[in-house]
Design an enzyme around this catalytic site. Structure first.
Site, short mmCIF file in Angstrom:
data_model
loop_
_atom_site.label_atom_id
_atom_site.label_comp_id
_atom_site.label_asym_id
_atom_site.label_seq_id
_atom_site.Cartn_x
_atom_site.Cartn_y
_atom_site.Cartn_z
N ILE A 214 30.99 59.10 -9.07
CA ILE A 214 30.85 58.50 -10.39
C ILE A 214 31.69 57.24 -10.44
O ILE A 214 32.85 57.23 -10.00
CB ILE A 214 31.34 59.46 -11.50
CG1 ILE A 214 30.62 60.80 -11.37
CG2 ILE A 214 31.14 58.86 -12.87
CD1 ILE A 214 31.32 61.92 -12.09
N CYS A 215 31.10 56.18 -10.96
CA CYS A 215 31.85 54.95 -11.14
C CYS A 215 32.27 54.86 -12.60
O CYS A 215 31.48 54.48 -13.46
CB CYS A 215 31.00 53.75 -10.75
SG CYS A 215 31.80 52.18 -11.05
N ALA A 216 33.47 55.31 -12.90
CA ALA A 216 33.97 55.25 -14.28
C ALA A 216 35.44 54.86 -14.21
O ALA A 216 36.19 55.37 -13.39
CB ALA A 216 33.83 56.61 -14.97
N HIS B 238 25.58 54.76 -13.32
CA HIS B 238 26.94 54.80 -12.76
C HIS B 238 27.18 56.02 -11.90
O HIS B 238 28.32 56.32 -11.54
CB HIS B 238 27.99 54.74 -13.87
CG HIS B 238 27.96 53.47 -14.64
ND1 HIS B 238 28.03 53.41 -16.01
CD2 HIS B 238 27.84 52.19 -14.23
CE1 HIS B 238 27.94 52.16 -16.40
NE2 HIS B 238 27.83 51.40 -15.34
N TRP C 283 36.38 50.81 -6.44
CA TRP C 283 35.35 50.58 -7.43
C TRP C 283 35.56 49.24 -8.12
O TRP C 283 36.67 48.80 -8.33
CB TRP C 283 35.38 51.67 -8.51
CG TRP C 283 35.18 53.04 -7.96
CD1 TRP C 283 36.15 53.96 -7.72
CD2 TRP C 283 33.94 53.65 -7.58
NE1 TRP C 283 35.59 55.11 -7.21
CE2 TRP C 283 34.24 54.96 -7.12
CE3 TRP C 283 32.61 53.23 -7.59
CZ2 TRP C 283 33.26 55.82 -6.67
CZ3 TRP C 283 31.64 54.11 -7.14
CH2 TRP C 283 31.97 55.38 -6.69
#
Lengths: 370, 155
Positions: free
Chosen positions: B94-96, B87, B148
């Site tokens: 950051i993909c969160a 991620h 995202w």
């Protein structure tokens, strides 16, 4: 890291924390803090799931959320479900008043060198007198704005608000006439006969003049009290229902701003931002026993707008300033080099096709790079 | 001087860090202003695929904080590199979901660090997200501008 961080100097006015020897008091101290701003509750309100926040905090949070959820438990909530929590406000105030004396009592017993007088009688008397001075305790009462009930927090702007507020107080009394009713949607008060039409029109803010028919007693009182002769607008101290921002025209937004004597300059986004922020400030101001004056709210709105503008400008200046240093420029090239290359190719291809003027190219590349 | 809500909130967080310290594996590297803070993050224990590695997490706060979430990226420079994680993109983005739609204003700088740390700790395989190169090539500087899509519920 050193323990005396330079940035923390400006927190010096914060009240001292409870010593570790009293974890139960530390817990109590934390329980009157809003989890969003981490400050002591101001105008506490409760949402459907039972969690409590400052009115302004939760209203601002909800205004930016796409799917509106409780910040703590993610339960679905709506702005309409926000309810004033009078008990929490009372507890918060009581705690603030008691905190100083509790801090004194919770200090470890000083050594003989300090020669401190026995704490009980001293702190008791001092705390009770200071409490009396600070905050005249009021027994059970409904929220009203008569001048003698203005708390210590608002005493500093009493002087310049009295003139404009006295009229608003008048307002509060007038609208409690028997022949008036509450709109079931926006809970604005008006003549019962005009409620259906009011709902039909999508609950516009009620201006006193329009809803007057049938309310002769109030009309006469206005004449005799000279209230009607002044040019100052009557401001209804009722919650504002948000307009539909997609459908609202700039004129609609300006009308709302006009209603509350706010500046009407700027394009639609600016007007919308101002209306949104005003509704948050105004509605949360109704959730407390100690509401601020409208002029104080206006000043707050203005200050927020100025600081937002400054932050925006500073960010832009910084980005430009960064490019001037070799490091910053190198970083910028590294970060956007690929993007630049891609755009350049794209533009060249299109250029070959269309053989357009150089002016148009610059404009399009500037937009996309951003 | 009247402090903005975001500065007051950040100062309270800073004070909390100063008095109570940071959790194991998280360390405040830089907080010179109320805009950019850098934390060092490492995953403790022997189980982790990031044993012995330390990453620098950069948090950039905007005036709308904490109603609005901060920009959070891993530093990518001569000293620190973003972790190899499904991620985390190679540019540090950051993909969160908590750094997007699931942000809640009750979260703090430290709770972001803890979430990222546990995201790293639960990682079994070091790899870049699919489509890393394509994303990095056209990614905006500000990760908040990326739209995202959160696919993995385990984070």
């Amino acid at each position: 890291m050193n323990t005396n961080h330079p940035l923390l100097a400006s927190l010096a006015d914060e009240p001292p924390p409870f010593p570790d020897s009293h974890p139960q008091l530390q817990r109590l101290d934390r329980s009157v803090l809003c989890t969003i701003c981490k400050e002591i509750f101001r105008a506490p309100v409760t949402v459907t799931c039972g969690h409590t926040f400052c009115s302004e905090c939760i209203r601002s949070s909800l205004s930016v959320m796409t799917d509106k959820k409780c910040p703590l438990c993610h339960a679905t909530i709506t702005e309409g479900s926000i309810r004033r929590n009078r008990a929490m406000e009372e507890v918060t105030e009581a705690w603030e008043t008691a905190r100083d004396s509790l801090i004194t009592l919770s200090q470890p017993v000083a050594g003989p060198s300090r020669r401190r007088p026995p704490p009980e009688p001293n702190s008791k008397s001092s705390s009770s007198t200071s409490a009396n001075l600070k905050r005249p305790r009021r027994s059970d009462e409904s929220r009203s704005q008569s001048p003698n009930k203005i708390s210590k927090k608002s005493t500093d702007h009493v002087d310049h608000v009295v003139s404009s507020d006295s009229e608003e107080e008048e307002q509060v009394q007038e609208i409690s006439e028997n022949d008036e009713g509450e709109c079931p949607l926006c809970s604005a008060r008006m003549a019962i006969a005009s409620i259906p039409m009011h709902i039909e029109r999508g609950c516009p803010p009620v201006s006193k003049k329009k809803s007057a028919p049938g309310n002769q007693k109030a009309d006469w009182r206005k004449v005799f009290s000279m209230a009607g002769s002044t040019k100052e607008k009557n401001v209804s101290m009722k919650r504002i229902t948000s307009p539909n921002y997609h459908l609202a025209t700039p004129t609609d937004l300006r009308n709302i701003l006009n209603e509350y004597s706010l500046p009407t300059v700027g394009d639609k986004p600016a007007l919308e931002a101002r209306v949104r922020q005003w509704i948050i400030l105004f509605n949360s101001n109704l959730d407390t026993e100690h509401p601020k004056s409208l002029s104080a709210l206006r000043a707050k709105l203005n200050a927020e707008e100025i600081s937002k503008k400054r932050d925006k400008e500073r960010g832009r200046d910084e980005a430009v300033e960064n490019l001037k240093t070799t490091e910053g420029f190198a970083e910028h090239v590294r970060n956007s080099g690929a993007e630049f290359e891609r755009l350049r190719k794209e533009i060249m291809e299109r250029d070959a096709k269309r053989a357009k003027a150089a002016k148009g190219l610059e404009a399009s590349s500037a937009i996309e790079v951003d | 001087m009247v402090l903005s809500i975001s500065s007051r909130r950040l100062m309270k967080e800073l004070k909390e860090i100063e008095t109570k310290g940071t959790p194991p594996g998280i360390q405040l590297l830089k907080a010179d202003d109320m805009e950019t803070w850098i934390f060092l993050i490492s995953v403790l224990g022997d189980e982790t695929v990031y044993k012995g590695e330390t990453f620098a997490l950069k948090l950039k706060f905007e005036p709308g904080y904490p109603i609005d979430y901060p920009q959070v990226t891993f530093l990518s420079d001569d000293q620190y590199q973003p972790p190899l994680h499904p991620h985390v993109y190679s540019n540090g983005h950051i993909c969160a979901s908590i750094l997007g739609s699931e942000w809640s204003p009750v979260l703090t700088a430290l709770s972001i660090c803890i979430t990222i740390q546990s995201m790293l700790a639960s990682c079994k395989k070091k790899e870049r997200p699919p489509g890393n190169d394509r994303y990095v090539r056209s990614a905006p500087l500000n990760p908040k501008l990326t739209r995202w899509a959160y696919e993995d519920d385990t984070v």
